[in-house]
Design an enzyme around this catalytic site. Structure first.
Site, PDB file in Angstrom:
ATOM      1  NE  ARG A  13      42.783  44.523  48.929  1.00  0.00           N
ATOM      2  CZ  ARG A  13      43.382  43.503  48.383  1.00  0.00           C
ATOM      3  NH1 ARG A  13      42.769  44.037  46.753  1.00  0.00           N
ATOM      4  NH2 ARG A  13      43.631  42.182  48.358  1.00  0.00           N
ATOM      5  CE  LYS A 364       8.039  36.323  77.473  1.00  0.00           C
ATOM      6  NZ  LYS A 364       8.115  36.168  78.386  1.00  0.00           N
TER       7      LYS A 364
HETATM    8  C1  UD1 Z   1      44.382  36.300  45.046  1.00  0.00           C
HETATM    9  C2  UD1 Z   1      45.470  35.698  43.918  1.00  0.00           C
HETATM   10  C3  UD1 Z   1      44.620  36.942  43.021  1.00  0.00           C
HETATM   11  C4  UD1 Z   1      43.621  36.337  42.352  1.00  0.00           C
HETATM   12  C5  UD1 Z   1      42.450  36.843  43.415  1.00  0.00           C
HETATM   13  C6  UD1 Z   1      40.900  36.290  43.592  1.00  0.00           C
HETATM   14  C7  UD1 Z   1      47.736  35.734  44.152  1.00  0.00           C
HETATM   15  C8  UD1 Z   1      49.057  36.007  44.823  1.00  0.00           C
HETATM   16  N1  UD1 Z   1      46.661  36.927  44.125  1.00  0.00           N
HETATM   17  O1  UD1 Z   1      44.613  37.696  45.011  1.00  0.00           O
HETATM   18  O2  UD1 Z   1      45.689  35.997  41.418  1.00  0.00           O
HETATM   19  O3  UD1 Z   1      42.634  36.883  41.107  1.00  0.00           O
HETATM   20  O4  UD1 Z   1      42.898  36.457  44.879  1.00  0.00           O
HETATM   21  O5  UD1 Z   1      40.041  36.411  44.553  1.00  0.00           O
HETATM   22  O6  UD1 Z   1      47.312  33.813  45.422  1.00  0.00           O
HETATM   23  N2  UD1 Z   1      45.516  33.749  52.877  1.00  0.00           N
HETATM   24  C9  UD1 Z   1      45.640  33.674  53.754  1.00  0.00           C
HETATM   25  N3  UD1 Z   1      47.200  34.159  53.915  1.00  0.00           N
HETATM   26  C10 UD1 Z   1      48.352  35.156  53.157  1.00  0.00           C
HETATM   27  C11 UD1 Z   1      47.516  35.671  52.429  1.00  0.00           C
HETATM   28  C12 UD1 Z   1      46.253  35.560  51.741  1.00  0.00           C
HETATM   29  O7  UD1 Z   1      45.044  32.483  54.189  1.00  0.00           O
HETATM   30  O8  UD1 Z   1      49.143  35.505  53.768  1.00  0.00           O
HETATM   31  C13 UD1 Z   1      43.976  34.639  52.373  1.00  0.00           C
HETATM   32  C14 UD1 Z   1      43.348  35.661  52.004  1.00  0.00           C
HETATM   33  O9  UD1 Z   1      42.248  34.911  53.754  1.00  0.00           O
HETATM   34  C15 UD1 Z   1      41.919  35.459  51.415  1.00  0.00           C
HETATM   35  C16 UD1 Z   1      42.391  34.865  49.925  1.00  0.00           C
HETATM   36  O10 UD1 Z   1      43.567  34.289  50.573  1.00  0.00           O
HETATM   37  O11 UD1 Z   1      40.925  34.714  51.750  1.00  0.00           O
HETATM   38  C17 UD1 Z   1      43.064  35.707  49.384  1.00  0.00           C
HETATM   39  O12 UD1 Z   1      44.246  36.796  49.761  1.00  0.00           O
HETATM   40  P1  UD1 Z   1      44.037  38.483  49.191  1.00  0.00           P
HETATM   41  O13 UD1 Z   1      44.627  39.338  49.762  1.00  0.00           O
HETATM   42  O14 UD1 Z   1      42.338  38.380  48.843  1.00  0.00           O
HETATM   43  O15 UD1 Z   1      44.414  37.733  48.063  1.00  0.00           O
HETATM   44  P2  UD1 Z   1      44.347  39.037  46.569  1.00  0.00           P
HETATM   45  O16 UD1 Z   1      44.180  40.269  46.485  1.00  0.00           O
HETATM   46  O17 UD1 Z   1      42.573  38.892  46.343  1.00  0.00           O
HETATM   47 MG    MG Z   2      41.063  38.513  47.656  1.00  0.00          MG
END
Ligand code: UD1
Ligand code: MG
Length: 491
Positions: A13, A364
């Site tokens: 996003r 400088k």
């Molecule tokens: C996630 C939570 C959601 C919560 C929100 C809070 C899950 C399924 N959802 O959603 O419930 O409300 O965070 O901010 O956990 N990441 C990885 N590997 C992956 C996917 C993500 O390391 O395969 C890391 C991302 O880099 C990030 C974090 O996990 O730092 C959260 O991932 P993101 O995709 O932002 O999840 P949200 O949709 O925000």
């Molecule tokens: Mg997130």
């Protein structure tokens, strides 16, 4: 306590080539904010440092970590686990499992939730502690948000006990109306976590292994789930898009502005200051609108900073006036000095007390002693300037021969006339005067007037005249022709 920071996601996003966790808030990558808090929570005695799960842009994230380990204390204890394919937060945590100490609980942090405080995390960890005779619990940080959209929702039963987390994309309209959200931050019993993660399925709308599904598993296993909330909403805000990043930046900057005002600093407008690092201020400092502070900056008591100044890694003394649009980096400014407007102090500018550096003056790698002045349009580079020196408008130290830099020494009480060039290496003796327009290629002796100037001559001269009239007539003719043509065209 084990600490795992999930940072492998792409951050689709954000629509950026940079991995999301390296996007900056207050001048520092989101991940750096999280790591700094994690390190302070763990303390120096921890057996292992935080584990960062890397994946998308892993090379960039590792490069940042290597760089940070040189600068920040404790950063060298950070290790990484690779999530080669990003299959969800549960799958990400799975990659860190081999590194976890099963005897210790595990705190999960998200690399995109940068502002959670140490106090909140300590409160959460305490909540997970096993009370005597009881197994340790799963502690979950939740938050009631007026606008919960985008977050996972906390599902409770009639008794208010947490049953599950449902992701927004999988939620029913009734579930979407729930205001209590999952911040993603939790403390889990590690040996149980190992079993739960291996049992996760990806049968959901995003086809991912959700970490949030372990909540329902914990409920099934009879592990108590305890929740708490942070004192401040901003602590739990996750950054998924550029507008969320910009809005969290403003919140964070407003917090910093409020802290400065609490400490006795006057701000012309708390909504128009940016601190990207640390700003230490004495009492009665005044900061006008639009200023940016980067790295470590100190402003001693009574200093005033005019509008739209940029100050980076500098130490400014007491009672200094920095006027509008000045740019200061890696400099030291002595008490009661006057800087700007439009001054530029570059790294190694070291000014003593009561020095005046005026408009369009660049300094400088130069030491300038007390009560010296360069008020207009000058370049002072690689120089040592004594006390009570007056540097006239347009003076240039010619420090660079295309390969090497050379030093200019100007002793105390020197007066340098306007438009003088000092071709370094060169020395101007104490009390010397340099006549305006001098190109100084040899040392100037003390207490004498040194001047190098072509002899002034006057000759009879007839200035050529412009032939303006002819041009004017020609223009009128062309204009008329154009008008006629366009009228014809309309018919
Ligand atoms: C996630 C939570 C959601 C919560 C929100 C809070 C899950 C399924 N959802 O959603 O419930 O409300 O965070 O901010 O956990 N990441 C990885 N590997 C992956 C996917 C993500 O390391 O395969 C890391 C991302 O880099 C990030 C974090 O996990 O730092 C959260 O991932 P993101 O995709 O932002 O999840 P949200 O949709 O925000
Ligand atoms: Mg997130």
């Amino acid at each position: 306590m084990n600490i795992v920071i999930l940072a492998a996601g792409q951050g689709k996003r954000m629509k950026s080539a940079l991995p999301k966790v390296l996007q900056t808030l207050a001048g520092k990558p989101l991940l750096q904010h999280v790591l700094t808090t994690a390190l302070s929570l763990q303390g120096k005695q921890a057996k292992t440092g935080p584990i960062v799960v890397v994946g998308h842009g892993a090379a960039d994230v590792k490069e940042f970590l290597a760089h940070a380990s040189k600068e920040g204390p404790g950063f060298s204890r950070v290790t990484t686990a690779l999530q080669a394919e990003q299959k969800g937060t549960g799958h990400a945590l799975l990659q860190a499992l081999p590194k976890l100490d099963a005897q210790e609980p595990t705190l999960v942090l998200y690399g995109d939730v940068p502002l959670t405080s140490k106090k909140t995390l300590a409160k959460l960890a305490k909540l997970a502690d096993g009370v005597r005779g009881q197994d340790s619990a799963l502690a979950l940080l939740t938050q009631d948000l007026a606008n919960p959209s985008g977050y996972g929702r906390i599902i409770r039963d009639a008794d208010g006990l947490v049953q599950a987390i449902v992701e927004e994309k999988d939620a029913s309209p009734i579930q979407k109306a729930i205001k209590e959200i999952n911040t993603g931050i939790m403390v889990l019993p590690t040996s149980a976590l190992k079993k739960w993660l291996k049992a996760l399925s990806s049968s959901n709308s995003q086809g991912e292994y959700y970490l949030t599904d372990v909540i329902a598993m914990a409920v099934k296993a009879g592990v108590p789930i305890r929740t708490t909330q942070a004192d401040n909403e901003f602590e739990t805000i996750g950054v998924n898009s550029r507008d969320q990043l910009a809005s969290l930046e403003r919140t964070h900057q407003l917090n910093i502005a409020n802290q400065l005002m609490d400490a006795g600093v006057s701000l012309a407008d708390p909504a128009r200051i940016d601190v990207r690092g640390t700003l230490e201020c004495g009492t009665d400092v005044f900061i006008d609108v639009g200023c940016v502070f980067e790295g470590c900056v100190t402003l001693a008591a009574g200093t005033k900073v005019g509008p739209y100044c940029v100050i980076r890694n500098s130490v400014i003394g007491k009672g200094v006036s920095i006027n509008a649009f000045s740019h200061i980096e890696g400099a030291k400014v002595g008490n009661n000095s006057l800087i700007g407007p439009y001054a530029r102090l570059r790294p190694g500018a070291d000014l003593a007390n009561d020095v005046h550096i005026g408009n369009f003056v660049e300094v400088k790698n130069s030491k300038i002693a007390a009560n010296s002045k360069a008020n207009h349009l000058a370049y002072v580079g690689d120089s040592i300037v004594g006390a009570r020196v007056n540097i006239g408008a347009g003076t240039i130290t010619c420090n660079y021969d295309g390969v090497n830099k050379h030093q200019t020494i100007i002793e105390d009480d020197v007066f340098i006339g306007s438009d003088t060039q000092l071709v370094a290496p060169v020395r101007v003796g104490r009390g010397a005067t340099l006549g305006a327009g001098t190109t100084l290629t040899k040392d100037a002796p003390p207490n004498q007037l040194t001047v190098s100037r072509a002899k002034q001559i006057s000759l009879p001269w007839q200035r050529p005249e412009k032939q303006e009239k002819k041009v004017a007539v020609k223009n009128t003719v062309t204009k008329k022709a154009v008008v006629k043509k366009s009228v014809k065209g309309k018919k």
